[in-house]
Design a protein around this motif. Sequence first.
Motif, PDB file in Angstrom:
ATOM      1  N   VAL A 158       7.825  -2.833  -4.148  1.00 50.86           N
ATOM      2  CA  VAL A 158       6.547  -2.239  -4.517  1.00 50.86           C
ATOM      3  C   VAL A 158       5.495  -3.322  -4.353  1.00 50.86           C
ATOM      4  O   VAL A 158       5.643  -4.409  -4.893  1.00 50.86           O
ATOM      5  N   ILE A 175       0.339  -2.589  -6.109  1.00 53.05           N
ATOM      6  CA  ILE A 175      -0.070  -1.270  -6.596  1.00 53.05           C
ATOM      7  C   ILE A 175      -1.277  -1.381  -7.529  1.00 53.05           C
ATOM      8  O   ILE A 175      -1.294  -2.161  -8.474  1.00 53.05           O
ATOM      9  N   GLN A 225      -4.025   1.120  -9.709  1.00 53.33           N
ATOM     10  CA  GLN A 225      -4.303   2.483 -10.165  1.00 53.33           C
ATOM     11  C   GLN A 225      -5.339   2.428 -11.268  1.00 53.33           C
ATOM     12  O   GLN A 225      -5.377   1.478 -12.052  1.00 53.33           O
ATOM     13  N   ILE A 230       4.321   6.271  -9.936  1.00 55.17           N
ATOM     14  CA  ILE A 230       3.864   5.999  -8.570  1.00 55.17           C
ATOM     15  C   ILE A 230       5.073   5.774  -7.662  1.00 55.17           C
ATOM     16  O   ILE A 230       5.124   6.279  -6.537  1.00 55.17           O
ATOM     17  N   PRO A 263      -1.022   6.250  -5.791  1.00 61.00           N
ATOM     18  CA  PRO A 263      -1.781   5.073  -6.225  1.00 61.00           C
ATOM     19  C   PRO A 263      -3.110   4.969  -5.488  1.00 61.00           C
ATOM     20  O   PRO A 263      -3.271   5.543  -4.413  1.00 61.00           O
ATOM     21  N   GLU A 303       1.558  -0.100  -1.774  1.00 58.90           N
ATOM     22  CA  GLU A 303       2.552   0.817  -1.213  1.00 58.90           C
ATOM     23  C   GLU A 303       3.952   0.580  -1.774  1.00 58.90           C
ATOM     24  O   GLU A 303       4.254  -0.485  -2.314  1.00 58.90           O
TER      25      GLU A 303
END
Lengths: 306, 378
Positions: free
Chosen positions: A5, A8, A10, A47, A54, A58
């Motif tokens: 991940v 990220i 958000q 997510i 998000p 990615e």
Amino acid sequence: MTLSVRGITQSFEHRTVLDGVDLEVQPGTITGLLGPNGAGKTTLMRIVFGVLDPLGGEVRWNGRPVTDADRRRWGYMPQERGLYREMRVHDHLVWIARLYGIDRREAGDRADDLLGRLGLADRARDAICDLSGGMSQRVQLAVAMVHTPELLVLDEPFAGLDPTAVEFLSDVIRDHVARGGHLVFSSHQLDLVEHLCESIVLIDRGRVVLRGTLRELRAASTDRFLRVDADVADDWVAGAGVTRLDRSARGTRLLLPPGADAATVLDDVRRHTSVSDFGVEAPTLSELFLAATGRDVAETDAETAT
Amino acid sequence: MSVRTTRLVVEREVREAARRKGIWALVAFTFLGSMALVLLPELLPDGGDDGASVMIVGDDELGVTAALEAMTDPELEVSVGDDRGELETAIADDQVDVGVVLGDPPIVVAEDVDASIVGVVSDVIADRVVAARLTEVGIDPAEVRAAFADALPTVEPIDAERGAKRAAGFLVSMVLYLLTVILTSQVASGVAVEKSNRVSEVLLAIVPPRSLLFGKVIGVGCIGLVTLIAAATPVVVKYVAGGDLPSGLGPTLLASSIWFVGGLALFLTLAGSLGALVSRQEEAGSVVVPLTMILVVGYLTALSAGDSVVGAIMAYFPLTSPMVVPYRVAVGAGSTFEYVVSAILLFGAVVLAARVGAVVFRRAIVRTGRRLKLREVL
Ligand SMILES: Nc1ncnc2c1ncn2[C@@H]1O[C@H](COP(=O)(O)OP(=O)(O)OP(=O)(O)O)[C@@H](O)[C@H]1O
Ligand SMILES: [Mg+2]
């Protein structure tokens, strides 16, 4: 195979709740996503599962962006347990398994097997709303595992479990990774899960504050603690620059100043009272959190709660 | 959209519904209602057909008794009494409907002087009296009758079955209305429950949102169809068995099925996506209020002005046509053109609702916490 991940971000209503969070989950390793209430753990897991999109960053699986087909080979146990309360335990498991594309017979066998392993065989015909909280949590776990997923994502799996159930769930988790599975779970109860985690990602207010294997993190910390099974008053050890941390039924925990000799401090204590058990220890997870953020996890939880 | 997962969602919906008593109560209720509608006319004693009875007293020089006995439509049971006292007692005791006291002039005695049987009897007596007078002055009554035969007024009812048709339309509209309202709120609250207890979060990790929405709509729709079949079975059985039905019920049922399926698809899809806006089950009722209002308007229009211009206009709007068109078919108010256009518009609206609804549902179902406004997710 790795879950990776990257960066990220958000926010909800202009409030940033995740700010460039990275997370790697390697097969065969138990990864803990840890942090106080409101840190952003659940949001990150949603997510990962594509329940939320998000703002940035990615999710990659096997080195490429994750697809829905990949996600169907993962299992998710959300923090807010989601089951059809009026459905029967066995029916529910079979139905979920069939959604994953498993045929009816096979699904029935797997449900029987899982319920047996989770100690719910005798409740298979009960409606889920007739189970206790801990039991329905086990059903939720079974739902996440019924298709033998490659990756298990468990959000606060230990919340509300009694010590036996915690041990039991820990075994299930160890078992999953021992077979080469991927597993990440979240918790805000750092002390409870410290013995289970091999790799941790500690987040606070949407940012990663600490990451790595627990052993390395501990070794890297210069803090040392003296544990004695006696009540210690502040002034007994004040001269040596020792900080008394908590005093509980188990005894007292003292933070030693850098370079201090533990034996001298122990002698100071024994001048006042008798000590039959003691130890010099590396920091616990919550002490690492405290050192990294300057805040106490318990205090942070209390803050968010109000 | 995955057909397999949608089918599984439908299957679960139907299987779980079948385990709830409420559903069976609804099915049983509509079935019994329909049975009553079909059977009651058979069981109730028939008012007019078993004929009326007439008692005659006095000298029958005119041949009234024979003339009355010869009547076929309606058939009369003729008896002869001794005097007017006996006749009046018989009427008071409901043994005979009408009494005739022959004399000069003859008297017709009855409790209800407006009843058609009084007219029939008076006409027969008048005919005999006129015939007797004509014979007295040397004219052949048969010739006179022949001369007037095509000049006398005949009675032609405009639409003898208008009442029955309205009743059929009324009943069918009511069943469709109630069923649509019940199922609409069922879909909305079903979605709201799934959102509030987070089943949707588990499921969204496995199945596409469309499968969740359409699975629920089709599943609940199937329950509606079962109920409709329960309502239609007695009618169809009676029709096949050759019994008489309230006129217009057959075509009405056919039209109803088409507009019911279309209307249900439209309303349930809308209800499903609106249900995803709320975060607690209790709010589900309020989110479908606009839909219920539209249904009420359609229903009341059908009942009060279904065959008027307003009804004709509303027959084209997809949101009102499911309520209005079956009624218009029942009373025969619309044209084939109207029905075809209305059906095309309705099913076009279903497709549109499915597309927009899927977007609303997908965006709203994951945003928990508070009730969302529709424009926040469009
Ligand atoms: N749907 C939402 N709308 C608005 N804010 C949200 C939403 N979901 C989460 N938040 C906010 O995002 C922040 C992080 O929440 P999250 O649930 O991810 O925390 P957490 O680390 O899982 O906490 P906990 O330990 O309490 O489960 C919180 O401040 C929360 O209020
Ligand atoms: Mg959480």
